[in-house]
Scaffold this active site. Structure first.
Site, PDB file in Angstrom:
ATOM      1  N   LEU A   1     -21.721  -5.515  -9.676  1.00 47.25           N
ATOM      2  CA  LEU A   1     -22.614  -4.348  -9.574  1.00 47.25           C
ATOM      3  C   LEU A   1     -24.060  -4.820  -9.432  1.00 47.25           C
ATOM      4  CD1 LEU A   1     -21.157  -1.916 -12.289  1.00 47.25           C
ATOM      5  CD2 LEU A   1     -20.697  -1.956  -9.836  1.00 47.25           C
TER       6      LEU A   1
ATOM      7  N   CYS B   1     -20.106   0.690  -0.323  1.00 51.80           N
ATOM      8  CA  CYS B   1     -20.357   0.034  -1.617  1.00 51.80           C
ATOM      9  C   CYS B   1     -21.702   0.326  -2.272  1.00 51.80           C
ATOM     10  CB  CYS B   1     -20.207  -1.469  -1.454  1.00 51.80           C
ATOM     11  SG  CYS B   1     -18.533  -1.950  -1.028  1.00 51.80           S
TER      12      CYS B   1
ATOM     13  N   PHE C   1     -17.165 -10.423  -2.615  1.00 48.63           N
ATOM     14  CA  PHE C   1     -18.543 -10.319  -2.115  1.00 48.63           C
ATOM     15  C   PHE C   1     -18.618 -10.270  -0.587  1.00 48.63           C
ATOM     16  CE2 PHE C   1     -18.944 -12.276  -6.335  1.00 48.63           C
ATOM     17  CZ  PHE C   1     -19.891 -11.435  -6.920  1.00 48.63           C
ATOM     18  N   LEU C   2     -17.466 -10.168   0.092  1.00 49.58           N
ATOM     19  CA  LEU C   2     -17.528 -10.172   1.559  1.00 49.58           C
ATOM     20  C   LEU C   2     -18.293  -8.950   2.049  1.00 49.58           C
ATOM     21  CD1 LEU C   2     -15.515  -7.840   2.966  1.00 49.58           C
ATOM     22  CD2 LEU C   2     -13.770  -9.387   2.183  1.00 49.58           C
TER      23      LEU C   2
ATOM     24  N   ASP D   1       0.854  -1.192   0.000  1.00 52.26           N
ATOM     25  CA  ASP D   1       0.000   0.000   0.000  1.00 52.26           C
ATOM     26  C   ASP D   1       0.887   1.238   0.000  1.00 52.26           C
ATOM     27  OD1 ASP D   1      -3.265   0.209   1.049  1.00 52.26           O
ATOM     28  OD2 ASP D   1      -2.077   2.054   0.912  1.00 52.26           O
TER      29      ASP D   1
HETATM   30  N1  LIG Z   1     -15.211  -2.650   1.787  1.00 51.25           N
HETATM   31  C1  LIG Z   1     -15.883  -3.702   1.355  1.00 51.25           C
HETATM   32  O1  LIG Z   1     -16.596  -4.365   2.110  1.00 51.25           O
HETATM   33  C2  LIG Z   1     -15.790  -4.121  -0.083  1.00 51.25           C
HETATM   34  C3  LIG Z   1     -16.317  -5.369  -0.454  1.00 51.25           C
HETATM   35  C4  LIG Z   1     -16.219  -5.765  -1.788  1.00 51.25           C
HETATM   36  C5  LIG Z   1     -15.590  -4.950  -2.718  1.00 51.25           C
HETATM   37  N2  LIG Z   1     -15.077  -3.759  -2.345  1.00 51.25           N
HETATM   38  C6  LIG Z   1     -14.350  -2.961  -3.346  1.00 51.25           C
HETATM   39  O2  LIG Z   1     -12.947  -3.191  -3.143  1.00 51.25           O
HETATM   40  C7  LIG Z   1     -12.189  -2.001  -3.451  1.00 51.25           C
HETATM   41  C8  LIG Z   1     -11.367  -1.608  -2.236  1.00 51.25           C
HETATM   42  O3  LIG Z   1     -12.250  -1.333  -1.173  1.00 51.25           O
HETATM   43  P1  LIG Z   1     -11.733  -1.179   0.321  1.00 51.25           P
HETATM   44  O4  LIG Z   1     -12.940  -1.044   1.171  1.00 51.25           O
HETATM   45  O5  LIG Z   1     -10.739  -2.232   0.629  1.00 51.25           O
HETATM   46  O6  LIG Z   1     -10.977   0.240   0.217  1.00 51.25           O
HETATM   47  P2  LIG Z   1      -9.922   0.851   1.216  1.00 51.25           P
HETATM   48  O7  LIG Z   1      -9.954   2.315   1.059  1.00 51.25           O
HETATM   49  O8  LIG Z   1     -10.102   0.270   2.590  1.00 51.25           O
HETATM   50  O9  LIG Z   1      -8.505   0.288   0.675  1.00 51.25           O
HETATM   51  C9  LIG Z   1      -7.942   0.664  -0.530  1.00 51.25           C
HETATM   52  C10 LIG Z   1      -6.441   0.838  -0.298  1.00 51.25           C
HETATM   53  O10 LIG Z   1      -5.796   1.025  -1.565  1.00 51.25           O
HETATM   54  C11 LIG Z   1      -4.668   1.878  -1.335  1.00 51.25           C
HETATM   55  N3  LIG Z   1      -4.241   2.421  -2.610  1.00 51.25           N
HETATM   56  C12 LIG Z   1      -4.888   3.267  -3.448  1.00 51.25           C
HETATM   57  N4  LIG Z   1      -4.171   3.489  -4.557  1.00 51.25           N
HETATM   58  C13 LIG Z   1      -3.018   2.768  -4.432  1.00 51.25           C
HETATM   59  C14 LIG Z   1      -1.879   2.570  -5.264  1.00 51.25           C
HETATM   60  N5  LIG Z   1      -1.782   3.160  -6.453  1.00 51.25           N
HETATM   61  N6  LIG Z   1      -0.885   1.761  -4.812  1.00 51.25           N
HETATM   62  C15 LIG Z   1      -0.969   1.153  -3.604  1.00 51.25           C
HETATM   63  N7  LIG Z   1      -2.043   1.296  -2.778  1.00 51.25           N
HETATM   64  C16 LIG Z   1      -3.057   2.084  -3.187  1.00 51.25           C
HETATM   65  C17 LIG Z   1      -5.187   2.913  -0.362  1.00 51.25           C
HETATM   66  O11 LIG Z   1      -4.154   3.576   0.314  1.00 51.25           O
HETATM   67  C18 LIG Z   1      -6.068   2.044   0.544  1.00 51.25           C
HETATM   68  O12 LIG Z   1      -5.366   1.613   1.703  1.00 51.25           O
HETATM   69  C19 LIG Z   1     -13.223  -0.969  -3.884  1.00 51.25           C
HETATM   70  O13 LIG Z   1     -13.330  -1.028  -5.273  1.00 51.25           O
HETATM   71  C20 LIG Z   1     -14.520  -1.473  -3.248  1.00 51.25           C
HETATM   72  O14 LIG Z   1     -15.654  -1.061  -3.965  1.00 51.25           O
HETATM   73  C21 LIG Z   1     -15.149  -3.322  -1.043  1.00 51.25           C
HETATM   74  O1  LIG Z   2     -31.752  -6.146   6.014  1.00 49.32           O
HETATM   75  C1  LIG Z   2     -30.875  -5.288   6.001  1.00 49.32           C
HETATM   76  C2  LIG Z   2     -29.516  -5.587   5.733  1.00 49.32           C
HETATM   77  C3  LIG Z   2     -28.583  -4.548   5.712  1.00 49.32           C
HETATM   78  N1  LIG Z   2     -28.973  -3.274   5.950  1.00 49.32           N
HETATM   79  C4  LIG Z   2     -27.966  -2.180   5.879  1.00 49.32           C
HETATM   80  O2  LIG Z   2     -27.284  -2.253   4.635  1.00 49.32           O
HETATM   81  C5  LIG Z   2     -25.961  -1.743   4.769  1.00 49.32           C
HETATM   82  C6  LIG Z   2     -24.959  -2.698   4.133  1.00 49.32           C
HETATM   83  O3  LIG Z   2     -24.902  -3.891   4.880  1.00 49.32           O
HETATM   84  P1  LIG Z   2     -24.106  -5.183   4.381  1.00 49.32           P
HETATM   85  O4  LIG Z   2     -24.486  -5.481   2.998  1.00 49.32           O
HETATM   86  O5  LIG Z   2     -24.316  -6.238   5.380  1.00 49.32           O
HETATM   87  O6  LIG Z   2     -22.583  -4.701   4.492  1.00 49.32           O
HETATM   88  P2  LIG Z   2     -21.486  -4.288   3.396  1.00 49.32           P
HETATM   89  O7  LIG Z   2     -20.160  -4.496   4.031  1.00 49.32           O
HETATM   90  O8  LIG Z   2     -21.802  -2.951   2.829  1.00 49.32           O
HETATM   91  O9  LIG Z   2     -21.602  -5.398   2.240  1.00 49.32           O
HETATM   92  C7  LIG Z   2     -22.229  -5.151   0.980  1.00 49.32           C
HETATM   93  O10 LIG Z   2     -21.334  -4.492   0.112  1.00 49.32           O
HETATM   94  C8  LIG Z   2     -20.091  -5.209  -0.108  1.00 49.32           C
HETATM   95  C9  LIG Z   2     -19.203  -4.303  -0.962  1.00 49.32           C
HETATM   96  O11 LIG Z   2     -19.469  -4.375  -2.307  1.00 49.32           O
HETATM   97  C10 LIG Z   2     -20.421  -6.536  -0.786  1.00 49.32           C
HETATM   98  O12 LIG Z   2     -19.211  -7.248  -1.020  1.00 49.32           O
HETATM   99  C11 LIG Z   2     -21.356  -7.340   0.119  1.00 49.32           C
HETATM  100  O13 LIG Z   2     -21.715  -8.558  -0.531  1.00 49.32           O
HETATM  101  C12 LIG Z   2     -22.604  -6.511   0.401  1.00 49.32           C
HETATM  102  O14 LIG Z   2     -23.449  -7.195   1.327  1.00 49.32           O
HETATM  103  C13 LIG Z   2     -25.741  -1.515   6.270  1.00 49.32           C
HETATM  104  O15 LIG Z   2     -25.894  -0.137   6.543  1.00 49.32           O
HETATM  105  C14 LIG Z   2     -26.865  -2.324   6.921  1.00 49.32           C
HETATM  106  O16 LIG Z   2     -27.276  -1.800   8.165  1.00 49.32           O
HETATM  107  C15 LIG Z   2     -30.298  -2.970   6.199  1.00 49.32           C
HETATM  108  O17 LIG Z   2     -30.654  -1.805   6.388  1.00 49.32           O
HETATM  109  N2  LIG Z   2     -31.221  -3.993   6.222  1.00 49.32           N
END
Ligand SMILES: NC(=O)c1ccc[n+]([C@@H]2O[C@H](COP(=O)([O-])OP(=O)(O)OC[C@H]3O[C@@H](n4cnc5c(N)ncnc54)[C@H](O)[C@@H]3O)[C@@H](O)[C@H]2O)c1
Ligand SMILES: O=c1ccn([C@@H]2O[C@H](COP(=O)(O)OP(=O)(O)O[C@H]3O[C@H](CO)[C@@H](O)[C@H](O)[C@H]3O)[C@@H](O)[C@H]2O)c(=O)[nH]1
EC number: 1.1.1.22
Length: 470
Positions: free
Chosen positions: A217, A272, A158-159, A33
């Site tokens: 998406l 997200c 998808f976490l 990072d």
């Molecule tokens: N947060 C979630 O639950 C979740 C779940 C599924 C998918 N996603 C997707 O995954 C991606 C990352 O999400 P996140 O929540 O982990 O974001 P985050 O902000 O927690 O982490 C992203 C990291 O990338 C680093 N970064 C950015 N540009 C960089 C570069 N050029 N070189 C090295 N490091 C760099 C940043 O410093 C940061 O620490 C997004 O596209 C998000 O939509 C997020």
């Molecule tokens: O019945 C429900 C379930 C969830 N929520 C709200 O919805 C938001 C999102 O919740 P959740 O989906 O559990 O958490 P995320 O970490 O945002 O996860 C979503 O977004 C991620 C990033 O893309 C995907 O990977 C996951 O599959 C998808 O569930 C939160 O504010 C929850 O409180 C509600 O209001 N009602």
């Protein structure tokens, strides 16, 4: 030994790579990072993100086959498989501002991979990206490749936060999209072999690149749509005397619909859902599909409506003004078991109450004071950029105090809003809050029971007195 490098040590990169390292002891995994504080935290006892079970996994493999480093170029150059898990926030300027995904960080990562690579690599899109991103990435990589072969795969994550380790250990599915060429299929197989260390083969789905990109998406849009549907229904329930928890239970017992993700709430939050639906809307518009774009836009509109409706309801229940009244806010994270506040509905609720001149006392077990102050002063969409590019809370909101105890927050409060469903709020002694601390109490608002008509109330088993009106 196969070497994996993941660019981006955030909520996805950190936990995902920790689980790969744990499940594949013969693979070396390095998470890199640009953020020095983030990497230092990953290498310390105080991990940069709170996620149940994460610390245990990291401690088991850190220093053995799991490493965290700021030496981005070195580890990318040495890797066989490079995951890219960087931020893809909503664009704030230029074409598509307010909707399209900002691919600045992705593009710079791709250019760097092309510059430093000296051997063939599989480059994996882990970030959520617009459909067809792989085409652009392929162009960047191949135009600068110096004869090196890059295979691009889409492997969306998808976490959900708060359950990330559980989700990664036992995913509903792992999705891998690749080119349908011999080299593409070989790359898909190589990544499939990594997951096959612990994921049953029938749960590893393979598709073409565009299906994998779009499925991510689509999945988020479908999930968010369920919440907006039940939240829209909650407004009708309140108007008619129906109980939204009973309605959602009745609806969810239809096996074609299913019971999950039907809890009405103050609105969905998290980094997200909104970002990805806005992105979907933009892609539909760009593809000449305004009706489809309009359809998905409604999911966001209802979410905004729900947050406003909640604030209005709090204000209305307190004689139409909260000016100078103390409102306790219990919970600021966007859901329980995370310290993440990105796009949390608490921001909109707090800003709405502050707009009506309330005094707020906020308690969340995992969110630090400076984070809350920063969130309340930050501009829309600024929250999803790398840390060093975010504003560093230049001003604090004077009417806000942040405390480290729920009872302290509720002391002398006129109202209480529970905005995150932390388990510890279930065991709060509401009798004590009501009788001892609520000298000034006018009404005790519990977001979900009052707004949602009950589903949260059942989970919390709150005593009758908390629903007492002034
Ligand atoms: N947060 C979630 O639950 C979740 C779940 C599924 C998918 N996603 C997707 O995954 C991606 C990352 O999400 P996140 O929540 O982990 O974001 P985050 O902000 O927690 O982490 C992203 C990291 O990338 C680093 N970064 C950015 N540009 C960089 C570069 N050029 N070189 C090295 N490091 C760099 C940043 O410093 C940061 O620490 C997004 O596209 C998000 O939509 C997020
Ligand atoms: O019945 C429900 C379930 C969830 N929520 C709200 O919805 C938001 C999102 O919740 P959740 O989906 O559990 O958490 P995320 O970490 O945002 O996860 C979503 O977004 C991620 C990033 O893309 C995907 O990977 C996951 O599959 C998808 O569930 C939160 O504010 C929850 O409180 C509600 O209001 N009602």
């Amino acid at each position: 030994m196969v070497k994996i490098c993941c660019i981006g040590a955030g909520y996805v990169g950190g936990p995902t790579m920790a689980v790969i390292a744990l499940k594949c002891p013969k693979i070396e995994v390095v998470v890199v990072d640009i953020s020095v504080p983030r990497i230092n935290a990953w290498n310390s006892d105080q991990l940069p993100i709170y996620e149940p079970g994460l610390e245990d996994v990291v401690k088991q493999c850190r220093g053995n086959n799991l490493f965290f480093s700021t030496d981005v170029e070195k580890h990318v150059a040495e890797a066989d498989i490079v995951f890219v898990s960087v931020n893809t926030p909503t664009k704030t300027r230029g074409l598509g501002a307010g909707k399209a995904a900002d691919l600045t960080y992705w593009e710079s990562a791709a250019r760097m991979i092309a510059d430093v690579s000296k051997s063939d690599k599989i480059v994996v899109e882990k970030s959520t990206v617009p459909v067809k991103t792989a085409e652009a990435i392929e162009k960047i990589l191949t135009h600068n490749s110096n004869g090196i072969n890059f295979q691009i795969l889409s492997n969306p994550e998808f976490l959900a936060e708060g359950t990330a380790i559980k989700d990664l250990f036992n995913p509903d599915r792992v999705l891998i999209g690749g080119r349908e060429t011999p080299e593409g299929l070989e790359a898909v197989k190589a990544l499939k072999d990594v997951y096959a260390h612990w994921v049953p083969e029938d749960r590893i789905l393979t598709t073409n690149l565009w299906s994998a990109e779009l499925s991510k998406l689509a999945a988020n849009a479908f999930l968010a749509q369920r919440i907006s549907s039940v939240n829209a229904m909650s407004a009708l329930c309140e108007a008619t005397g129906a109980d939204v928890s009973q309605v959602s239970h009745a609806v969810g017992t239809d096996t074609r619909i299913g019971p999950k993700f039907l809890n009405s709430s103050v609105g969905f939050g998290g980094s997200c859902f909104q970002k990805d639906i806005l992105n979907l809307v933009y892609i539909c518009e760009c593809n000449g599909l305004p009706e489809v774009a309009e359809y998905w836009k409604q999911v966001i509109k209802i979410n905004d409506y729900q947050k406003n409706r909640f604030v209005n309801r709090v204000v209305a229940s307190m004689f139409n003004t909260v000016a100078n009244k103390k409102v306790a806010i219990l919970g600021f994270a966007f859901k329980k078991d995370t310290g993440d506040t990105r796009e949390t509905p608490a921001i909109d609720v707090c800003k709405g109450l502050l707009g009506d001149k309330a005094r707020l006392s906020i308690y969340d077990p995992q969110v630090a004071e400076d984070q809350i102050q920063r969130d309340l002063t930050m501009k829309k969409f600024d929250w999803d950029h790398p840390l060093h590019l975010q504003p560093m809370s230049p001003t604090t909101v004077k009417q806000v105090s942040i405390v480290w105890d729920a009872y302290e927050a509720t002391k002398d409060a006129h109202a209480v809003c529970i905005l995150t469903e932390w388990d510890e709020f279930k065991t709060l002694d509401f009798q004590k809050i009501y009788f001892i601390f609520f000298g000034q109490m006018k009404s005790l608002m519990e977001t979900r029971p009052l707004l949602m008509g009950g589903s949260f109330l059942q989970t919390f088993q709150l005593p009758d007195l908390v629903l007492a009106n002034p």
